[in-house]
Motif scaffolding. Sequence first.
Motif, PDB file in Angstrom:
ATOM      1  N   THR A 162      15.564   0.701   6.574  1.00  0.00           N
ATOM      2  CA  THR A 162      14.379   1.410   6.123  1.00  0.00           C
ATOM      3  C   THR A 162      14.629   2.089   4.779  1.00  0.00           C
ATOM      4  O   THR A 162      15.635   2.759   4.578  1.00  0.00           O
ATOM      5  N   LEU A 163      13.704   1.889   3.848  1.00  0.00           N
ATOM      6  CA  LEU A 163      13.737   2.576   2.563  1.00  0.00           C
ATOM      7  C   LEU A 163      12.317   2.980   2.215  1.00  0.00           C
ATOM      8  O   LEU A 163      11.403   2.150   2.213  1.00  0.00           O
ATOM      9  N   GLY A 164      12.127   4.276   1.944  1.00  0.00           N
ATOM     10  CA  GLY A 164      10.786   4.757   1.633  1.00  0.00           C
ATOM     11  C   GLY A 164      10.800   5.802   0.545  1.00  0.00           C
ATOM     12  O   GLY A 164      11.832   6.407   0.230  1.00  0.00           O
ATOM     13  N   THR A 188       2.950   7.885   0.550  1.00  0.00           N
ATOM     14  CA  THR A 188       4.274   7.348   0.855  1.00  0.00           C
ATOM     15  C   THR A 188       4.206   5.824   0.839  1.00  0.00           C
ATOM     16  O   THR A 188       3.139   5.227   1.033  1.00  0.00           O
ATOM     17  N   ALA A 189       5.340   5.195   0.630  1.00  0.00           N
ATOM     18  CA  ALA A 189       5.466   3.739   0.724  1.00  0.00           C
ATOM     19  C   ALA A 189       6.851   3.440   1.263  1.00  0.00           C
ATOM     20  O   ALA A 189       7.845   4.026   0.822  1.00  0.00           O
ATOM     21  N   ILE A 224       4.624  -0.356   4.574  1.00  0.00           N
ATOM     22  CA  ILE A 224       3.695   0.622   5.125  1.00  0.00           C
ATOM     23  C   ILE A 224       3.368   1.616   4.015  1.00  0.00           C
ATOM     24  O   ILE A 224       4.274   2.245   3.459  1.00  0.00           O
ATOM     25  N   ALA A 225       2.101   1.755   3.702  1.00  0.00           N
ATOM     26  CA  ALA A 225       1.656   2.707   2.683  1.00  0.00           C
ATOM     27  C   ALA A 225       0.746   3.741   3.330  1.00  0.00           C
ATOM     28  O   ALA A 225      -0.165   3.383   4.094  1.00  0.00           O
ATOM     29  N   ARG A 226       1.011   4.996   3.055  1.00  0.00           N
ATOM     30  CA  ARG A 226       0.189   6.082   3.590  1.00  0.00           C
ATOM     31  C   ARG A 226      -0.345   6.924   2.445  1.00  0.00           C
ATOM     32  O   ARG A 226       0.328   7.083   1.420  1.00  0.00           O
ATOM     33  N   MET A 227      -1.524   7.493   2.645  1.00  0.00           N
ATOM     34  CA  MET A 227      -2.056   8.458   1.687  1.00  0.00           C
ATOM     35  C   MET A 227      -2.785   9.547   2.443  1.00  0.00           C
ATOM     36  O   MET A 227      -3.331   9.320   3.528  1.00  0.00           O
ATOM     37  N   GLY A 228      -2.755  10.751   1.870  1.00  0.00           N
ATOM     38  CA  GLY A 228      -3.409  11.871   2.528  1.00  0.00           C
ATOM     39  C   GLY A 228      -4.070  12.796   1.529  1.00  0.00           C
ATOM     40  O   GLY A 228      -3.529  13.028   0.443  1.00  0.00           O
ATOM     41  N   VAL A 247      -3.461   4.769   6.620  1.00  0.00           N
ATOM     42  CA  VAL A 247      -2.247   3.959   6.580  1.00  0.00           C
ATOM     43  C   VAL A 247      -2.638   2.498   6.393  1.00  0.00           C
ATOM     44  O   VAL A 247      -3.627   2.028   6.975  1.00  0.00           O
ATOM     45  N   ASP A 248      -1.907   1.792   5.544  1.00  0.00           N
ATOM     46  CA  ASP A 248      -2.108   0.361   5.316  1.00  0.00           C
ATOM     47  C   ASP A 248      -0.792  -0.357   5.546  1.00  0.00           C
ATOM     48  O   ASP A 248       0.234  -0.022   4.926  1.00  0.00           O
ATOM     49  N   VAL A 249      -0.812  -1.361   6.420  1.00  0.00           N
ATOM     50  CA  VAL A 249       0.385  -2.137   6.750  1.00  0.00           C
ATOM     51  C   VAL A 249       0.182  -3.564   6.248  1.00  0.00           C
ATOM     52  O   VAL A 249      -0.743  -4.257   6.678  1.00  0.00           O
ATOM     53  N   SER A 250       1.055  -3.979   5.337  1.00  0.00           N
ATOM     54  CA  SER A 250       1.026  -5.360   4.840  1.00  0.00           C
ATOM     55  C   SER A 250       1.916  -6.213   5.735  1.00  0.00           C
ATOM     56  O   SER A 250       3.092  -5.890   5.936  1.00  0.00           O
ATOM     57  N   ARG A 251       1.353  -7.309   6.257  1.00  0.00           N
ATOM     58  CA  ARG A 251       2.073  -8.149   7.210  1.00  0.00           C
ATOM     59  C   ARG A 251       2.167  -9.581   6.695  1.00  0.00           C
ATOM     60  O   ARG A 251       1.239 -10.088   6.067  1.00  0.00           O
TER      61      ARG A 251
END
Length: 362
Positions: A162-164, A188-189, A224-228, A247-251
């Motif tokens: 994991t790297l964010g 976050t990403a 995984i990208a999050r914004m608030g 949250v947006d998850v690219s698959r």
Amino acid sequence: MKPAPLFAFLVLLAAAPSSHAEGWNFAPGGNFQYDWYRPRADVYPYVDADDFRRARISATARYGDRWEFKAEYDLEPGQWTDAYAKYSLGGGHSLRIGQFKQPLFLEELTSDKVLTFMEQGLPAAFAVARRAGFEYAWVNPDWTLTGTAYGKNVNANGNSDTLGFAARGTWVPWRGDGAFVHLGLAATAEQPDAERARFSSRPETGMRQRALVDTGQLGQSETIARMGVEGAWVDGPWSLQGEYTRVDVSRDGTGDFAGQGWYLNASWFPTGQTRGYKGGVFDGPVFGESGRNAWELALRVSHLDLDDGNVQGGELTDWTAGINWYASKHLRLTANYVVADSERQGVADDPRILQFRAQFTF
């Protein structure tokens, strides 16, 4: 050093009174929360329960005006929470390394000791929470900037790739006599470990009960990208606070996923206190000279949407009413009543939950 010797050192340090020695300052800390949980089940058979929600003991050491070291261990799950070293560069600039809360979600960054309600609002399902990493922060009276790089939680088993990265900025655009407005933006990403992601939520209770909404494992998750977005208004004993998180998850090879959540809460101290605030986060109530006997009434509505395309995680809306009695700076009693309305894959489940908490901190 292995966890057992570290824990023994922490207990010995926390058992000693706050002391000074050659420029060092040592202080113990503790946060003990015991919850009683009385649900009225609908579909899933929720049951009565009572247990420690948190049983944390900590030690903080400061050296001069620059260095701060903190270690905290939660006896209830048997896990480390905070464990970091922080260095002040002066002028509001600081560096930190270790495990700490990542800068996303105002309620998440607010200490569990002083949250208005017993649990965070439903968007907390997207929180990064505590991870090991590195942080740079620039804190001023009316604005803050924070950036981090992080990996896994130190309690996680096995190896992790994991790297964010996370960043948050806050601003107080207006201050009055005992009043102010807070605005914030965070993002976050990360590349998740083992290319998996999952988001779920119980109905705003800390007891180990079934989640009402749950995406299940989202395989082949590459990023995984999050914004608030966050905002708050305080005027003496009155306050409003709200957040929106996405949250947006690219698959890879399957449909992407997007989830979202929000909450809005209001609180009032009929005894005249106001909420503390410093460095872009809320603190406990500001007591008068007596240092005790603050009452707070609060109401919150929150929503979480985990339905997107072929992922049918469900939708959940909670209404929570709360009352807090701060008998002193160390003792707090809380009661919450939660009205939950959920639907997942065509099944509605609407439990009602009455819960109480006794909290002792030092």
